[in-house]
Design an enzyme around this catalytic site. Structure first.
Site, PDB file in Angstrom:
ATOM      1  N   LYS A  54       0.938  -1.317  -0.011  1.00 52.50           N
ATOM      2  CA  LYS A  54       0.033   0.014  -0.139  1.00 52.50           C
ATOM      3  C   LYS A  54       0.771   1.203  -0.074  1.00 52.50           C
ATOM      4  O   LYS A  54       0.570   2.169  -0.906  1.00 52.50           O
ATOM      5  CB  LYS A  54      -0.987  -0.040   1.084  1.00 52.50           C
ATOM      6  N   GLN A  98      -3.659  -1.119   9.627  1.00 52.42           N
ATOM      7  CA  GLN A  98      -3.844  -2.511   9.072  1.00 52.42           C
ATOM      8  C   GLN A  98      -4.166  -3.691  10.056  1.00 52.42           C
ATOM      9  O   GLN A  98      -4.061  -3.856  11.245  1.00 52.42           O
ATOM     10  CB  GLN A  98      -2.222  -3.173   8.615  1.00 52.42           C
ATOM     11  N   ASP A 121     -10.654   2.733   4.345  1.00 54.75           N
ATOM     12  CA  ASP A 121     -11.019   1.245   4.408  1.00 54.75           C
ATOM     13  C   ASP A 121     -12.519   1.252   4.202  1.00 54.75           C
ATOM     14  O   ASP A 121     -13.079  -0.136   4.381  1.00 54.75           O
ATOM     15  CB  ASP A 121     -10.402   0.729   5.308  1.00 54.75           C
TER      16      ASP A 121
END
Ligand code: NAP
Length: 296
Positions: A54, A98, A121
Site C-alpha cells: 500500500k 492494518q 477502508d
C-alpha cells in the site's frame, strides 16, 4: 465455451494510470497532494507485506505517504491518540490501520475512532451506514474493485440476478448492498448465501453474476453455475508451497472446470486482489478532493 478472463491486474493498472494523471493535475492546479497514512502494529509477515504494498503504491501514484510502525504491545490508548493526531493532520486524507490488530486491541473502537472523511477502508460504522442508505462518499475497497471489474468489462448489472456466496463485513455484505442500490452500476436483484443457506446450488445456478467470497477452495464447482454466467472469485486460499518457497494460491471456484461454462471469470491470483489496493488509492484521492472542496 471457454470464459473470457477478467484481468484485475490489467484493470487495476488502467485505474492507477488515471489516478496518477489526476494527482499530477491536482498538484499543478490546486497544490493538493493526496496523503495516506498507514499504521501497522507488530511485524506479522502477511500484514507487513500488505502494508508495504500500500505504501509503495501510494508513492508510485504521487501521494504523500506516512508509514507508522508501532510495537505489537502498543496500548489502545496510545493507538487512539495516534489516530486522533492523524484525524487532525491536514496532510493526511486517508488513514489505514492494518488489520487484524493484536488481541488486546478493541478493533471496533479503533474503527469508530477514524474520522469518517478519512476512513478509506470504510470500516467506520458511520460510513457502513451511509453505504446502506445509498449515500456513501467512499466505497469499501474489495467490493468497489469487484464493481469496477464488472463495469469496465461491460457486464450488464442493471436487472441482473446476482448471487453472493459469503456474508463477511468486508466483502459479502457490502458488495450485496452496493449492487442492490438504485444507482448506476447497480440495480441488480441480489441473493446472499452463507453456511446456513439450504441448497446453495439452487441459488448459484440462477446467477447471471456469481460472486464468491467464502474462503474455501473449490466451494463452487461447474455443476453449480449457469451456462454463460459471469464469475467473480474473491477467495485467496493457500493450498501449499512451491519448491522455491512461493505460496500456491487458489480461489474459491473450481477455475479449470467453471471456465468452460462461464462467459467471464476472474483468475486467482491476478483477479480481485490487485483491485483492492487500487480502490484504496481511489478513496484517498476522493477524500483529498472532498477535503479541498473540489467535489461535494
Ligand atoms: P470470512 O470473513 O471468512 O467469511 C466467509 C463467508 O463465507 C462467511 O459468511 C461464511 O458463512 C461463508 N462461507 C464459508 N464457506 C461457505 C460455503 N461452503 N458455502 C457458503 N458460504 C460459505 O471471509 P472474507 O473476509 O469475506 O474472505 C473471503 C475470501 O476472500 C478469503 O479467501 C479471503 O482471503 C478473500 N479475500 C480476498 C480479498 C482480495 O482483495 N482479493 C479481500 C478480502 C478477502 P457464515 O457466515 O455462515 O460462516
Amino acid at each position: 465455451m471457454t470464459a473470457k478472463l477478467i484481468s484485475g491486474a490489467e484493470i487495476a493498472a488502467q485505474i492507477r494510470e488515471e489516478i496518477k494523471q489526476e494527482v499530477l493535475q491536482l498538484k499543478m492546479k490546486h497544490s493538493l497532494t493526496p496523503g495516506l497514512a498507514t499504521v501497522l502494529l507488530g511485524s506479522d509477515p502477511g500484514s507487513l507485506s500488505y502494508i508495504s504494498g500500500k505504501e509503495k503504491t501510494a508513492k508510485e501514484l504521487g501521494f504523500y505517504s506516512a508509514r507508522i510502525d508501532l510495537p505489537e504491545s502498543t496500548s489502545q490508548k496510545d493507538l487512539l491518540a495516534i489516530i486522533d493526531k492523524l484525524n487532525k493532520d491536514p496532510k493526511i486524507h486517508g488513514i489505514l490501520i492494518q488489520e487484524p490488530l493484536p488481541k488486546h486491541i478493541n478493533t471496533a473502537e479503533v474503527n469508530y475512532a477514524i474520522e469518517p472523511k478519512k476512513d478509506v477502508d470504510v470500516f467506520n460504522p458511520v460510513n457502513v451506514g451511509r453505504l446502506m442508505i445509498g449515500d456513501a462518499d467512499l466505497l469499501p475497497c474489495t467490493p468497489a474493485g469487484i464493481q469496477q471489474m464488472l463495469i469496465r468489462s461491460g457486464v450488464q448489472i442493471d436487472g441482473a440476478e446476482v448471487v453472493v456466496v459469503g456474508r463477511s463485513n468486508i466483502v459479502g455484505k457490502p458488495i450485496a448492498n452496493m449492487l442492490m442500490q438504485k444507482d448506476k452500476g447497480a440495480n441488480a436483484t441480489v441473493t446472499l448465501c452463507h453456511t446456513h443457506t439450504k441448497d446453495i446450488a439452487s441459488h448459484t445456478r440462477r446467477a447471471d453474476i456469481l460472486i464468491v467470497a467464502a474462503g474455501r477452495p473449490k466451494a463452487v464447482t461447474a455443476d453449480m453455475i449457469k451456462e454463460g454466467a459471469v464469475v467473480i472469485d474473491v477467495g485467496v486460499n493457500q493450498i501449499g508451497t512451491s519448491k522455491s518457497g512461493k505460496r500456491i494460491l487458489v480461489g474459491d471456484v473450481d477455475f479449470e472446470n467453471v471456465k468452460e461454462k462461464a462467459s467471464m471469470i476472474t483468475p486467482v491470483p491476478g483477479g480481485v486482489g490487485p483491485m483492492t489496493i487500487t480502490m484504496l488509492m481511489l478513496n484517498t484521492l476522493k477524500a483529498a478532493k472532498i477535503a479541498a472542496g473540489l467535489i461535494e
